[in-house]
Design a protein around this motif. Structure first.
Motif, PDB file in Angstrom:
ATOM      1  N   ASN A 227       0.820  -1.211   0.000  1.00 13.27           N
ATOM      2  CA  ASN A 227       0.000   0.000   0.000  1.00 13.27           C
ATOM      3  C   ASN A 227       0.857   1.265   0.000  1.00 13.27           C
ATOM      4  OD1 ASN A 227      -2.440  -1.470   0.105  1.00 13.27           O
ATOM      5  ND2 ASN A 227      -2.266  -1.702   2.321  1.00 13.27           N
TER       6      ASN A 227
ATOM      7  N   THR B 171     -11.198   7.747   1.906  1.00 11.76           N
ATOM      8  CA  THR B 171      -9.963   7.200   1.349  1.00 11.76           C
ATOM      9  C   THR B 171      -9.950   5.686   1.440  1.00 11.76           C
ATOM     10  OG1 THR B 171      -8.755   9.200   2.011  1.00 11.76           O
ATOM     11  CG2 THR B 171      -7.459   7.238   1.521  1.00 11.76           C
ATOM     12  N   THR B 172     -10.321   5.167   2.615  1.00 12.37           N
ATOM     13  CA  THR B 172     -10.380   3.720   2.789  1.00 12.37           C
ATOM     14  C   THR B 172     -11.387   3.100   1.831  1.00 12.37           C
ATOM     15  OG1 THR B 172      -9.833   3.976   5.135  1.00 12.37           O
ATOM     16  CG2 THR B 172     -10.774   1.874   4.445  1.00 12.37           C
TER      17      THR B 172
ATOM     18  N   ARG C 153      -4.498  -3.107   5.436  1.00 21.62           N
ATOM     19  CA  ARG C 153      -5.266  -1.909   5.084  1.00 21.62           C
ATOM     20  C   ARG C 153      -5.329  -0.945   6.280  1.00 21.62           C
ATOM     21  NH1 ARG C 153      -5.323  -0.150   1.073  1.00 21.62           N
ATOM     22  NH2 ARG C 153      -4.680   1.707   2.185  1.00 21.62           N
ATOM     23  N   ASN C 154      -5.551  -1.494   7.480  1.00 20.01           N
ATOM     24  CA  ASN C 154      -5.608  -0.665   8.679  1.00 20.01           C
ATOM     25  C   ASN C 154      -4.278   0.029   8.940  1.00 20.01           C
ATOM     26  OD1 ASN C 154      -8.087  -0.880  10.788  1.00 20.01           O
ATOM     27  ND2 ASN C 154      -8.067  -2.662   9.458  1.00 20.01           N
TER      28      ASN C 154
ATOM     29  N   ASP D 234      -3.658   2.850   6.354  1.00 20.75           N
ATOM     30  CA  ASP D 234      -4.520   4.019   6.543  1.00 20.75           C
ATOM     31  C   ASP D 234      -4.177   4.770   7.816  1.00 20.75           C
ATOM     32  OD1 ASP D 234      -5.744   3.411   4.218  1.00 20.75           O
ATOM     33  OD2 ASP D 234      -7.634   2.735   5.067  1.00 20.75           O
TER      34      ASP D 234
ATOM     35  N   ILE E  37     -12.076   3.303   9.797  1.00 22.66           N
ATOM     36  CA  ILE E  37     -11.479   2.417   8.796  1.00 22.66           C
ATOM     37  C   ILE E  37     -12.378   1.211   8.564  1.00 22.66           C
ATOM     38  CG2 ILE E  37      -9.583   0.784   8.393  1.00 22.66           C
ATOM     39  CD1 ILE E  37      -7.706   2.809   9.671  1.00 22.66           C
TER      40      ILE E  37
ATOM     41  N   ILE F  52     -13.953  -0.018   5.107  1.00 14.21           N
ATOM     42  CA  ILE F  52     -13.747  -1.357   4.562  1.00 14.21           C
ATOM     43  C   ILE F  52     -15.086  -2.017   4.238  1.00 14.21           C
ATOM     44  CG2 ILE F  52     -12.943  -3.688   5.103  1.00 14.21           C
ATOM     45  CD1 ILE F  52     -10.660  -2.415   6.683  1.00 14.21           C
TER      46      ILE F  52
END
Length: 275
Positions: free
Chosen positions: A31, A91-92, A122-123, A126, A170, A174
Motif C-alpha cells: 500500500n 480514502t479507505t 489496510r488498517n 490508513d 477504517i 472497509i
C-alpha cells in the motif's frame, strides 16, 4: 504459596500470529509503494486539510464568534482535526472499491494468505497515512497561531482520541468498500459533509436552533472534537448539556461502538464476497 506457572501458548498459535503479522507487513509495504508511485494522490490528500485551515482560519474565521470569547482559530483546529479523520473513511472506501473492481481482492482471497492480514494491512496503511496527515495539519495550525495549553501529556491524549476515531472509521470504510460498486465510491463525501458540519467542528452547538443543537451534541464527531478541545485547552468547548460535559467518555465510547458493529460486518462481508 507457590504461584502456578503461566500456561504456555501452543506453538501453532505463535506461528499463526507470526504468519498474520508477516502477511500484514507485506500488504502494508504494498500500500505504501502505491502511494509513492502516485504522488499526486498523496499530495492532494495532504494539501486539502491545509487549504481548509487557511480558508476557514483567515476568510470565514473573521466573521465567526467563539462562545465565551477567544480566538476562532484556537476553536477551529480541533474541529478540523476531527473532520480530517472523518473524511479519511472515504480514502479507505475508495481504495477498497478499486481493489475489488480490479480483481485484486479476489486474488488475495485465492492466495495462501491470512484473511486477517489483508484487513490489518489496510488498517496499518490508513493509520500511517492519517498520522502523517494529522502531523502536517498540526504544523499548519501551529503556523497560524494555534496552541495546546494543558501540557504535552493531554495533547498526546487528544491526538490518541483522534486516531481512535480514525481507526473505527477504517472499519466503516472497509465494509462500505466491499458493499458498494466502484462508481458509487466518489459519492461517499455527500453524506459525510452534513455529518461534519452538523457538529461542533466549525460552530458551537449552543449557537444552533434547539433541534439542530441536540443532533450536533450527540454526533460522534462532536464527542471527539469536544474532548480534544478540552484537552488542548482551546476556547469555546464548554457546554451545559450532558454530551458536552461527558465528551471524553463519549469520545471513547462512540469509536468502540463503531468498531464493535463494523468490524464483524467487515469480516462477514469479506468471507461472503463473491458468494
Amino acid at each position: 504459596m507457590t504461584a502456578l506457572p503461566a500456561p504456555a501458548i501452543p506453538k501453532s498459535r505463535i506461528a499463526s500470529l507470526r504468519w498474520i503479522v508477516a502477511d500484514a507487513g507485506v500488504l502494508l509495504r504494498r500500500n505504501l509503494v502505491h502511494w509513492t508511485r502516485k504522488p499526486f494522490v498523496l499530495v492532494y490528500s495532504l494539501f486539502w486539510p491545509i487549504m481548509v485551515v487557511l480558508i476557514f482560519g483567515f476568510i470565514f474565521g473573521s466573521a465567526m464568534k467563539v462562545p465565551g470569547g477567544g480566538d476562532y482559530r484556537q476553536f477551529l483546529m480541533p474541529g478540523l482535526f476531527g473532520q480530517t479523520m472523518l473524511f479519511g473513511a472515504v480514502t479507505t472506501l475508495t481504495i477498497v472499491t478499486n481493489d475489488v473492481a480490479r480483481g485484486v481482492t479476489d486474488r488475495f482471497r485465492s492466495m495462501p494468505m491470512s484473511s486477517a492480514a489483508v484487513v490489518l494491512g489496510r488498517n496499518f496503511a490508513d493509520m500511517f497515512h492519517s498520522a502523517v496527515e494529522l502531523f502536517l495539519l498540526v504544523l499548519c495550525g501551529l503556523a497560524i497561531g494555534w496552541r495546546w495549553h494543558h501540557g504535552p501529556a493531554q495533547a498526546l491524549a487528544a491526538f490518541g482520541l483522534l486516531l481512535l476515531l480514525r481507526f473505527s472509521l477504517i472499519w466503516v470504510g472497509i465494509y462500505m468498500g466491499l458493499l458498494v460498486p466502484q462508481e458509487a465510491a466518489g459519492a461517499a463525501f455527500i453524506p459525510l459533509y452534513p455529518i461534519s458540519l452538523l457538529a461542533n467542528t466549525f460552530v458551537s452547538p449552543s449557537q444552533m436552533p434547539v433541534w439542530l443543537r441536540v443532533i450536533a451534541e450527540w454526533n460522534p464527531l462532536s464527542a471527539t472534537v469536544g474532548a480534544c478541545g478540552r484537552l488542548f485547552g482551546n476556547p469555546g468547548r464548554a457546554g451545559g448539556s450532558w454530551p458536552a460535559h461527558h465528551s471524553l467518555l463519549l469520545a471513547i465510547a462512540w469509536p468502540l461502538l463503531i468498531i464493535v458493529v463494523f468490524m464483524p460486518l467487515s469480516v462477514r462481508r469479506w468471507r461472503n464476497l463473491g458468494g
